[in-house]
Motif scaffolding. Structure first.
Motif, PDB file in Angstrom:
ATOM      1  N   ARG A   1       0.859  -1.180   0.000  1.00 13.10           N
ATOM      2  CA  ARG A   1       0.000   0.000   0.000  1.00 13.10           C
ATOM      3  C   ARG A   1       0.895   1.230   0.000  1.00 13.10           C
ATOM      4  NH1 ARG A   1      -2.499  -3.610   3.386  1.00 13.10           N
ATOM      5  NH2 ARG A   1      -4.672  -4.154   2.877  1.00 13.10           N
ATOM      6  N   LEU A   2       0.495   2.222  -0.759  1.00  9.44           N
ATOM      7  CA  LEU A   2       1.354   3.392  -0.909  1.00  9.44           C
ATOM      8  C   LEU A   2       1.588   4.088   0.422  1.00  9.44           C
ATOM      9  CD1 LEU A   2       2.879   4.877  -3.120  1.00  9.44           C
ATOM     10  CD2 LEU A   2       0.895   6.356  -3.444  1.00  9.44           C
ATOM     11  N   ARG A   3       0.592   4.086   1.292  1.00  8.75           N
ATOM     12  CA  ARG A   3       0.750   4.789   2.565  1.00  8.75           C
ATOM     13  C   ARG A   3       1.815   4.139   3.455  1.00  8.75           C
ATOM     14  NH1 ARG A   3      -4.449   2.417   3.160  1.00  8.75           N
ATOM     15  NH2 ARG A   3      -4.539   0.727   4.707  1.00  8.75           N
ATOM     16  N   GLU A   4       2.169   2.890   3.162  1.00 14.69           N
ATOM     17  CA  GLU A   4       3.195   2.219   3.966  1.00 14.69           C
ATOM     18  C   GLU A   4       4.567   2.876   3.796  1.00 14.69           C
ATOM     19  OE1 GLU A   4       3.272  -1.963   3.211  1.00 14.69           O
ATOM     20  OE2 GLU A   4       1.107  -2.195   3.398  1.00 14.69           O
ATOM     21  N   VAL A   5       4.793   3.510   2.644  1.00  9.47           N
ATOM     22  CA  VAL A   5       6.103   4.111   2.392  1.00  9.47           C
ATOM     23  C   VAL A   5       6.053   5.625   2.274  1.00  9.47           C
ATOM     24  CG1 VAL A   5       7.258   2.131   1.345  1.00  9.47           C
ATOM     25  CG2 VAL A   5       5.771   3.563  -0.056  1.00  9.47           C
ATOM     26  N   LEU A   6       4.881   6.223   2.385  1.00 12.96           N
ATOM     27  CA  LEU A   6       4.784   7.684   2.294  1.00 12.96           C
ATOM     28  C   LEU A   6       5.228   8.311   3.609  1.00 12.96           C
ATOM     29  CD1 LEU A   6       1.596   8.424   0.181  1.00 12.96           C
ATOM     30  CD2 LEU A   6       3.992   8.408  -0.504  1.00 12.96           C
ATOM     31  N   LYS A   7       6.506   8.136   3.885  1.00 13.59           N
ATOM     32  CA  LYS A   7       7.142   8.704   5.064  1.00 13.59           C
ATOM     33  C   LYS A   7       8.091   9.817   4.609  1.00 13.59           C
ATOM     34  CE  LYS A   7       5.114   5.399   7.310  1.00 13.59           C
ATOM     35  NZ  LYS A   7       5.804   4.157   7.636  1.00 13.59           N
ATOM     36  N   PRO A   8       8.518  10.693   5.524  1.00 13.15           N
ATOM     37  CA  PRO A   8       9.398  11.804   5.124  1.00 13.15           C
ATOM     38  C   PRO A   8      10.628  11.365   4.328  1.00 13.15           C
ATOM     39  CG  PRO A   8       8.593  12.173   7.338  1.00 13.15           C
ATOM     40  CD  PRO A   8       8.100  10.804   6.935  1.00 13.15           C
ATOM     41  N   TRP A   9      11.289  10.276   4.755  1.00 16.28           N
ATOM     42  CA  TRP A   9      12.501   9.864   4.047  1.00 16.28           C
ATOM     43  C   TRP A   9      12.188   9.435   2.618  1.00 16.28           C
ATOM     44  CZ3 TRP A   9      12.963   5.029   1.937  1.00 16.28           C
ATOM     45  CH2 TRP A   9      12.079   4.043   2.410  1.00 16.28           C
ATOM     46  N   PHE A  10      11.041   8.787   2.396  1.00 19.71           N
ATOM     47  CA  PHE A  10      10.651   8.325   1.066  1.00 19.71           C
ATOM     48  C   PHE A  10      10.246   9.510   0.196  1.00 19.71           C
ATOM     49  CE2 PHE A  10       7.702   6.443  -2.022  1.00 19.71           C
ATOM     50  CZ  PHE A  10       8.417   5.339  -2.447  1.00 19.71           C
ATOM     51  N   LEU A  11       9.446  10.410   0.765  1.00 17.86           N
ATOM     52  CA  LEU A  11       8.975  11.570   0.012  1.00 17.86           C
ATOM     53  C   LEU A  11      10.130  12.499  -0.361  1.00 17.86           C
ATOM     54  CD1 LEU A  11       5.694  12.379   1.969  1.00 17.86           C
ATOM     55  CD2 LEU A  11       5.885  11.466  -0.352  1.00 17.86           C
ATOM     56  N   LEU A  12      11.132  12.604   0.507  1.00 23.01           N
ATOM     57  CA  LEU A  12      12.287  13.444   0.179  1.00 23.01           C
ATOM     58  C   LEU A  12      13.032  12.917  -1.034  1.00 23.01           C
ATOM     59  CD1 LEU A  12      13.748  14.395   3.675  1.00 23.01           C
ATOM     60  CD2 LEU A  12      13.039  15.989   1.874  1.00 23.01           C
ATOM     61  N   SER A  13      13.143  11.601  -1.148  1.00 27.69           N
ATOM     62  CA  SER A  13      13.777  11.033  -2.335  1.00 27.69           C
ATOM     63  C   SER A  13      12.964  11.335  -3.586  1.00 27.69           C
ATOM     64  CB  SER A  13      13.944   9.515  -2.180  1.00 27.69           C
ATOM     65  OG  SER A  13      15.055   9.210  -1.385  1.00 27.69           O
ATOM     66  N   LEU A  14      11.653  11.160  -3.511  1.00 21.08           N
ATOM     67  CA  LEU A  14      10.797  11.457  -4.663  1.00 21.08           C
ATOM     68  C   LEU A  14      10.868  12.930  -5.026  1.00 21.08           C
ATOM     69  CD1 LEU A  14       7.577   9.316  -4.129  1.00 21.08           C
ATOM     70  CD2 LEU A  14       9.692   8.735  -5.323  1.00 21.08           C
ATOM     71  N   LEU A  15      10.968  13.800  -4.014  1.00 21.62           N
ATOM     72  CA  LEU A  15      11.097  15.231  -4.277  1.00 21.62           C
ATOM     73  C   LEU A  15      12.415  15.533  -4.986  1.00 21.62           C
ATOM     74  CD1 LEU A  15      10.008  18.098  -3.937  1.00 21.62           C
ATOM     75  CD2 LEU A  15      11.104  18.167  -1.682  1.00 21.62           C
ATOM     76  N   GLY A  16      13.497  14.914  -4.526  1.00 19.66           N
ATOM     77  CA  GLY A  16      14.789  15.116  -5.187  1.00 19.66           C
ATOM     78  C   GLY A  16      14.770  14.636  -6.624  1.00 19.66           C
ATOM     79  N   ILE A  17      14.150  13.490  -6.866  1.00 16.32           N
ATOM     80  CA  ILE A  17      14.026  12.957  -8.229  1.00 16.32           C
ATOM     81  C   ILE A  17      13.197  13.906  -9.090  1.00 16.32           C
ATOM     82  CG2 ILE A  17      13.026  11.079  -9.588  1.00 16.32           C
ATOM     83  CD1 ILE A  17      13.709   9.247  -7.114  1.00 16.32           C
ATOM     84  N   ALA A  18      12.108  14.441  -8.517  1.00 13.97           N
ATOM     85  CA  ALA A  18      11.253  15.370  -9.265  1.00 13.97           C
ATOM     86  C   ALA A  18      11.993  16.657  -9.598  1.00 13.97           C
ATOM     87  CB  ALA A  18       9.996  15.677  -8.444  1.00 13.97           C
ATOM     88  N   ILE A  19      12.796  17.149  -8.665  1.00 15.49           N
ATOM     89  CA  ILE A  19      13.581  18.361  -8.923  1.00 15.49           C
ATOM     90  C   ILE A  19      14.564  18.123 -10.061  1.00 15.49           C
ATOM     91  CG2 ILE A  19      15.400  19.823  -7.947  1.00 15.49           C
ATOM     92  CD1 ILE A  19      13.904  19.666  -5.269  1.00 15.49           C
ATOM     93  N   LEU A  20      15.276  17.009 -10.014  1.00 14.63           N
ATOM     94  CA  LEU A  20      16.228  16.685 -11.076  1.00 14.63           C
ATOM     95  C   LEU A  20      15.523  16.605 -12.426  1.00 14.63           C
ATOM     96  CD1 LEU A  20      19.043  15.792 -12.044  1.00 14.63           C
ATOM     97  CD2 LEU A  20      18.389  13.433 -11.448  1.00 14.63           C
ATOM     98  N   TYR A  21      14.385  15.907 -12.471  1.00 14.93           N
ATOM     99  CA  TYR A  21      13.621  15.779 -13.712  1.00 14.93           C
ATOM    100  C   TYR A  21      13.194  17.154 -14.218  1.00 14.93           C
ATOM    101  CZ  TYR A  21       9.771  14.431 -16.825  1.00 14.93           C
ATOM    102  OH  TYR A  21       8.934  14.300 -17.910  1.00 14.93           O
ATOM    103  N   ALA A  22      12.705  18.005 -13.327  1.00 20.50           N
ATOM    104  CA  ALA A  22      12.156  19.300 -13.724  1.00 20.50           C
ATOM    105  C   ALA A  22      13.215  20.216 -14.325  1.00 20.50           C
ATOM    106  CB  ALA A  22      11.501  19.972 -12.521  1.00 20.50           C
ATOM    107  N   THR A  23      14.457  20.125 -13.842  1.00 24.37           N
ATOM    108  CA  THR A  23      15.490  21.003 -14.403  1.00 24.37           C
ATOM    109  C   THR A  23      15.714  20.734 -15.884  1.00 24.37           C
ATOM    110  OG1 THR A  23      17.308  19.499 -13.776  1.00 24.37           O
ATOM    111  CG2 THR A  23      16.655  21.176 -12.163  1.00 24.37           C
ATOM    112  N   HIS A  24      15.430  19.516 -16.330  1.00 31.81           N
ATOM    113  CA  HIS A  24      15.629  19.205 -17.744  1.00 31.81           C
ATOM    114  C   HIS A  24      14.539  19.809 -18.628  1.00 31.81           C
ATOM    115  CE1 HIS A  24      18.239  16.229 -15.815  1.00 31.81           C
ATOM    116  NE2 HIS A  24      18.911  16.220 -16.940  1.00 31.81           N
ATOM    117  N   GLY A  25      13.386  20.142 -18.044  1.00 38.22           N
ATOM    118  CA  GLY A  25      12.340  20.785 -18.818  1.00 38.22           C
ATOM    119  C   GLY A  25      12.754  22.156 -19.316  1.00 38.22           C
ATOM    120  N   VAL A  26      13.728  22.769 -18.642  1.00 36.18           N
ATOM    121  CA  VAL A  26      14.182  24.106 -19.028  1.00 36.18           C
ATOM    122  C   VAL A  26      14.839  24.075 -20.403  1.00 36.18           C
ATOM    123  CG1 VAL A  26      15.729  25.992 -18.388  1.00 36.18           C
ATOM    124  CG2 VAL A  26      14.442  24.781 -16.621  1.00 36.18           C
TER     125      VAL A  26
END
Length: 402
Positions: A204-229
């Motif tokens: 279940r997604l809520r099992e891993v939606l913890k701060p440490w997991f979300l921070l990794s997803l946020l970092g991945i999203a930031i990296l991805y977004a810089t390429h849109g520029v």
């Protein structure tokens, strides 16, 4: 629908998935080359063109999580991929009958939104299938990049030769081809008796939606977004720098070729490191890449910086997708990948909007802000590693073994 037993029985599941990836990103390539020009030729203004390009993305953000959840609950992800492919294949036919801003908006949203929504599903499905069969996901996914390269390279000259009216038939043809090829996809999901005992990730997604997991997803999203520029402002800033228009196309092609090369050789690197450490490395290289562009380097340096796309995007993307796979089970594979994809697209919207203001204010020096943002992505993933409780380690492994 053809039964799996009748669909290309002598062709491997990996090859059938690769063919479909080629069609998915090939269709995107056709639209990226000429859609804006086609709209302008019909009297659609720049502000309306912006809305037409943003609307499918906003619609995808609203439905993507639901799509992933439904796909995970179906007997196989293949069913959802076929449904989305059919919608995205039939909807563009409306461009023959509707004109004007509102008509095109309706057709375009119905054409592009399902095409966007199927990407995280096909990525998650292909990764799980290749892991189960002991083959390489990267070798399959690379054909998506090849499809984008081929169609962007050929569709522009083809439309220029045939005329403006050729855009819609070519786009519709690729959309229908993508829908047709979805029927030859293999069964991706293992049966309950075949499920690997090592598939111990969260169910279940809520099992891993913890701060440490979300921070990794946020970092991945930031990296991805810089390429849109690059797509939004790269050509404009290079043109203002004095780079000849004839070199801008090869600069973009170099980026795509570098990505394809890395994905093809990925399995030969034999990496035995944490997926998150790979993402951190990609973020750091990205920080250097974007910062270097702020100094308006000569063309030969720009080509070298574009080759770093093999690390900043390809390695970052693969590290991110393996991170998700390592910490989630097949039960939520599409939902988890969809959640990450939503974060990436939402972050891309914010970065591109912000970059528009920064370019207007600072010109090429705006690249320094993009570099700093990539560095923030690395810090988010590093914080994830530091915050993760030791007790979470038995859940899965965060190591990439290729």
């Amino acid at each position: 629908m053809l039964p799996p037993s009748l669909a290309a029985p002598r062709v491997s599941p990996e090859l059938r998935a690769a063919i479909y990836h080629f069609a998915v990103f090939g269709s995107t390539g056709v639209a990226s080359v000429y859609f804006g020009i086609w709209l302008a030729n019909r009297g659609i203004g720049p502000d309306e063109i912006g809305i037409l390009n943003a609307a499918p993305l906003i619609a995808m953000l609203l439905v993507n999580q639901l799509v992933g959840r439904i796909a995970d609950r179906m007997p196989d992800w293949r069913g959802m991929i076929i449904v989305l492919s059919l919608i995205a294949g039939i909807a563009p036919i409306g461009l023959y009958f509707l004109s004007g801003f509102w008509g095109i908006l309706l057709v375009w949203v119905m054409s592009v939104m399902p095409a966007f929504a199927l990407v995280p599903v096909i990525d998650a499905a292909t990764l799980r299938m290749t892991q189960r069969r002991g083959t390489e996901f990267s070798a399959v996914r690379a054909w998506g990049t090849v499809g984008f390269m081929v169609t962007t390279g050929l569709s522009g000259p083809l439309i220029a030769w045939l005329g403006d009216a050729a855009f819609v038939p070519i786009f519709v043809a690729f959309a229908l081809l993508r829908a047709l090829l979805s029927f030859q996809l293999p069964q991706f999901r293992a049966g309950e008796r075949e499920r690997k005992p090592s598939d111990r990730g969260a169910r279940r997604l809520r099992e891993v939606l913890k701060p440490w997991f979300l921070l990794s997803l946020l970092g991945i999203a930031i990296l991805y977004a810089t390429h849109g520029v690059i797509g939004a402002f790269g050509a404009l800033l290079w043109h203002q720098q004095g780079i000849a228009e004839g070199l801008i196309g090869p600069l973009i092609a170099t980026m795509a070729a570098a990505e394809a090369a890395m994905v093809f050789v990925w399995s030969r690197l034999k990496l035995k490191v944490s997926a998150r450490h790979i993402v951190i490395f990609a973020c750091l290289v990205a920080a250097f890449r974007w910062s270097a562009m702020a100094f308006s380097p000569p063309v030969w340096v720009l080509f070298g910086l574009q080759m770093l796309h093999s690390i900043t995007f390809a390695m970052g993307y693969l590290g991110g997708i393996y991170f998700l796979s390592n910490w989630t089970s097949e039960d939520i594979a599409a939902e988890a990948q969809g959640f990450s994809y939503v974060l990436q697209q939402a972050m891309s919207v914010l970065v591109i909007l912000g970059m528009g203001w920064l370019v207007a204010a600072y010109g090429p020096w705006a690249w320094l802000f993009v570099g700093a943002f990539a560095l923030l992505g690395a810090l988010c993933v590093f914080a994830s590693l530091r915050l993760q409780p030791k007790s979470n380690h038995p859940l899965s492994s965060d190591q990439i073994a290729v």
